[in-house]
Design a protein around this motif. Structure first.
Motif, PDB file in Angstrom:
ATOM      1  N   ALA A 203       6.118  -5.767  -2.992  1.00 35.24           N
ATOM      2  CA  ALA A 203       4.568  -6.724  -2.203  1.00 35.24           C
ATOM      3  C   ALA A 203       4.524  -6.105  -1.192  1.00 35.24           C
ATOM      4  N   GLY A 204       5.572  -6.131  -0.170  1.00 32.30           N
ATOM      5  CA  GLY A 204       6.002  -5.349   1.504  1.00 32.30           C
ATOM      6  C   GLY A 204       4.883  -4.676   1.336  1.00 32.30           C
ATOM      7  N   PHE A 205       5.598  -2.669   0.475  1.00 31.04           N
ATOM      8  CA  PHE A 205       4.507  -1.799   0.935  1.00 31.04           C
ATOM      9  C   PHE A 205       3.781  -2.277   0.083  1.00 31.04           C
ATOM     10  N   ALA A 206       3.570  -2.451  -0.952  1.00 30.46           N
ATOM     11  CA  ALA A 206       2.021  -2.796  -2.194  1.00 30.46           C
ATOM     12  C   ALA A 206       1.193  -3.485  -0.774  1.00 30.46           C
ATOM     13  N   ALA A 207       1.303  -4.216   0.279  1.00 29.06           N
ATOM     14  CA  ALA A 207       0.830  -4.920   1.116  1.00 29.06           C
ATOM     15  C   ALA A 207      -0.132  -3.887   2.381  1.00 29.06           C
ATOM     16  N   GLN A 208      -0.048  -2.705   2.450  1.00 29.41           N
ATOM     17  CA  GLN A 208       0.484  -1.854   3.595  1.00 29.41           C
ATOM     18  C   GLN A 208      -1.062  -1.205   2.788  1.00 29.41           C
ATOM     19  N   ASP A 209      -1.843  -1.231   4.406  1.00 29.43           N
ATOM     20  CA  ASP A 209      -3.234  -0.883   4.258  1.00 29.43           C
ATOM     21  C   ASP A 209      -3.834  -0.260   3.503  1.00 29.43           C
ATOM     22  N   GLN A 210      -2.889   1.132   3.743  1.00 29.24           N
ATOM     23  CA  GLN A 210      -3.028   2.154   2.644  1.00 29.24           C
ATOM     24  C   GLN A 210      -2.599   2.228   1.289  1.00 29.24           C
ATOM     25  N   TYR A 211      -2.479   1.567   0.939  1.00 32.97           N
ATOM     26  CA  TYR A 211      -2.474   1.121  -0.372  1.00 32.97           C
ATOM     27  C   TYR A 211      -3.430   0.249  -1.226  1.00 32.97           C
ATOM     28  N   GLU A 212      -3.857  -0.329   0.316  1.00 33.16           N
ATOM     29  CA  GLU A 212      -4.849  -1.543  -0.555  1.00 33.16           C
ATOM     30  C   GLU A 212      -5.507  -1.429  -2.293  1.00 33.16           C
ATOM     31  N   GLY A 213      -5.403  -2.136  -2.627  1.00 28.31           N
ATOM     32  CA  GLY A 213      -6.300  -2.221  -4.011  1.00 28.31           C
ATOM     33  C   GLY A 213      -5.292  -1.492  -5.571  1.00 28.31           C
ATOM     34  N   GLN A 214      -4.452  -0.884  -4.351  1.00 21.41           N
ATOM     35  CA  GLN A 214      -4.490   0.784  -5.499  1.00 21.41           C
ATOM     36  C   GLN A 214      -2.481   0.296  -6.603  1.00 21.41           C
ATOM     37  N   PHE A 215      -2.619  -1.198  -6.158  1.00 20.72           N
ATOM     38  CA  PHE A 215      -1.161  -1.294  -6.851  1.00 20.72           C
ATOM     39  C   PHE A 215      -1.150  -2.700  -7.435  1.00 20.72           C
ATOM     40  N   LYS A 216      -0.435  -3.341  -8.611  1.00 17.62           N
ATOM     41  CA  LYS A 216       0.005  -5.006  -8.413  1.00 17.62           C
ATOM     42  C   LYS A 216       1.480  -4.822  -8.836  1.00 17.62           C
ATOM     43  N   LEU A 217       1.913  -5.963  -9.116  1.00 15.45           N
ATOM     44  CA  LEU A 217       3.266  -6.553  -9.618  1.00 15.45           C
ATOM     45  C   LEU A 217       3.294  -7.092 -10.911  1.00 15.45           C
TER      46      LEU A 217
END
Length: 281
Positions: A203-217
């Motif tokens: 979640a910490g990685f996915a929350a980075q600005d450059q990945y916004e909206g690209q991933f999900k758990l």
């Protein structure tokens, strides 16, 4: 003779005065002890490379949930933010760092288990995490068994990916990388179909600005990881004070705020704050 007696007495008094002054000076110098007097510095072990948990920013500042927890606890022990020295403690050296006295305590995705409890004492837990999968936002993977014939990434030496292969998806194709950042980049490019480790780290990685909206758990709970704050074995006083600080952090709402600020963009479905001393097997 009378003059000599007075002089000797005065000399004795002077010696006593100097001795008392010297002792008093020692009492005020505790800058390197790591005590909770608030008079000096405190060294705290964290990770430097885990976004959302423990990250050293380019400007030298620190961010993440573990950092927020550590800062709150330190304040309850009597230290302001400018009295904290964060020390990088890699996983393999955490027990040694405590036994050597390099740090007063460690907040670094430090899962409580029986083997570690033989070497250090733990306050907490302060977060219940689970092994999970990070996948692309449009992925149709919903169960660990869906990973059969798909590419699964984790860091070299981690047991997470192997656990998935052994227990859920024997035909999964394991791909190891040196860091989770490399795994995330591989997921972004399509080189792998999923990344696995603790959901809090993902979640910490996915929350980075450059990945916004690209991933999900994926929202799977493949294991229970009880994050605790490690202290030197036998330091019951510090452990008890940290537990009191953690309970206060939950009761005053600061714990919830830290979760939302650090994991919110990843839509992290965190567990409620765990009860102190309750280790979920």
């Amino acid at each position: 003779m009378k003059l000599r007696k007075v002089t000797a007495a005065a000399a004795a008094a002077l010696v006593l005065s100097l001795t008392a002054t010297a002792c008093g000076g020692d009492d005020g110098d505790d800058s390197s002890t790591g005590s909770d007097s608030g008079g000096g510095k405190i060294k705290i072990g964290i990770k430097y490379d885990q976004p959302g948990l423990g990250l050293k920013e380019p400007d030298g500042s620190f961010s993440g949930f573990d950092v927020d927890v550590a800062t709150y606890v330190a304040k309850e022990l009597g230290y302001e933010a400018d009295q904290i020295e964060f020390v990088e403690t890699i996983s393999a050296d955490r027990e040694n760092a405590l036994s050597r006295g390099d740090v007063k305590f460690i907040a670094a995705t430090y899962s409580i288990n029986e083997e570690r409890q033989q070497k250090v004492d733990f306050a907490g837990p302060y977060l219940l995490a689970h092994q999970d999968l990070l996948i692309k936002a449009d992925s149709d993977i919903s169960e660990a068994t869906d990973l059969n014939d798909k590419k699964l990434c984790s860091v070299t030496g981690s047991t997470s990916a192997q656990n998935v292969k052994n227990d859920f998806a024997p035909k999964a194709q394991l791909r190891e990388r040196g860091t989770y950042s490399e795994c995330i980049a591989a997921l972004q490019s399509g080189a792998v179909d999923a990344v696995t480790t603790d959901d809090s780290i993902l979640a910490g990685f996915a929350a980075q600005d450059q990945y916004e909206g690209q991933f999900k758990l994926a929202g799977l709970k493949l294991s229970n990881e009880n994050y605790g704050i490690g202290v030197k074995k036998g330091d019951t006083e510090t452990m008890n004070k940290i537990n009191e600080a953690l309970e206060k952090m939950v009761s005053d709402g600061a714990w919830d705020t830290a979760v939302k600020e650090n994991f919110g963009p990843a839509d992290y479905k965190n567990e409620p704050a765990p009860e102190i001393g309750n280790i979920v097997k």
